[in-house]
Enzyme design. Structure first.
Site, PDB file in Angstrom:
ATOM      1  N   HIS A   8       9.256  -0.746  -3.958  1.00 21.21           N
ATOM      2  CA  HIS A   8       9.876  -2.083  -3.547  1.00 21.21           C
ATOM      3  C   HIS A   8      10.539  -2.341  -4.616  1.00 21.21           C
ATOM      4  CE1 HIS A   8       6.856  -4.778  -4.877  1.00 21.21           C
ATOM      5  NE2 HIS A   8       5.816  -3.048  -4.652  1.00 21.21           N
ATOM      6  N   GLU A  81       0.574   0.778  -0.757  1.00 18.36           N
ATOM      7  CA  GLU A  81      -0.715   1.558  -2.544  1.00 18.36           C
ATOM      8  C   GLU A  81      -1.687   1.740  -2.353  1.00 18.36           C
ATOM      9  OE1 GLU A  81       0.042   1.685  -5.560  1.00 18.36           O
ATOM     10  OE2 GLU A  81       0.452  -0.438  -5.890  1.00 18.36           O
TER      11      GLU A  81
END
Length: 176
Positions: A8, A81
């Site tokens: 990201h 994550e």
């Protein structure tokens, strides 16, 4: 199958060198610009599907790329994550965090181990290979997930694994 992997765009916590595992921190303006640059770099590539972590920083990056490329976007919870437990929000140079990062079978206190992360991430890869054997798929995920994804394709020493860091909106390509 061609697999493209990106991390990201930049977040405020990234700028502050804070550990940002499952905390849902959004992109900052630089992160949005990085996502637009990534989208531009992918123009002309035939991307069949974009698969993203459901966390906002990854989803916003993926939406920007999806709009530019016209590829459909789906959220995949297993790409979230790693759960860094008690280290969420702390400085990345925290001694306890770094020690845990070197011990793959240890769970971060209140979180998960590298092995647990690898188990769920490898499962995603196996499913994608079965479902999209002749396609190009882009994964939009996180630094820890990118590190584990890389081990599926590249042998890494423990030291190399610990030191590997993928830049925001950097792109890697693998054949799956």
């Amino acid at each position: 199958m061609k697999l493209l992997v990106t991390r990201h765009g930049q977040t405020p916590w990234g700028l502050e060198n804070r550990i940002c595992g499952r905390t849902d921190v959004p992109l900052n303006d630089t992160g949005r610009q990085q996502a637009r640059q990534l989208a531009e770099s992918l123009q002309g590539r035939e991307i069949s599907l974009i698969v993203s972590s459901p966390l906002e920083r990854a989803m916003e990056t993926a939406r920007i790329v999806s709009l530019a490329c016209g590829a459909p976007l789906v959220a995949e919870p297993r790409l979230i994550e790693q759960d860094y437990g008690v280290y969420e929000g702390k400085d990345r140079r925290d001694a306890g965090f770094l020690e845990n990062k070197s011990c793959f079978a240890w769970r971060y206190p209140g979180g998960e181990s590298m092995f647990q992360l690898a188990h769920r991430v490898y499962g995603v890869l196996e499913e994608l290979r079965e479902k999209y054997p002749d396609k190009t798929v882009l994964l939009v995920c996180h630094g820890g997930v990118c590190r584990v994804l890389r081990t599926y394709f590249v042998d890494m020493s423990n030291e190399d694994f610990r030191a590997f860091s993928m830049g925001n909106c950097a792109l890697e390509e693998f054949q799956l």
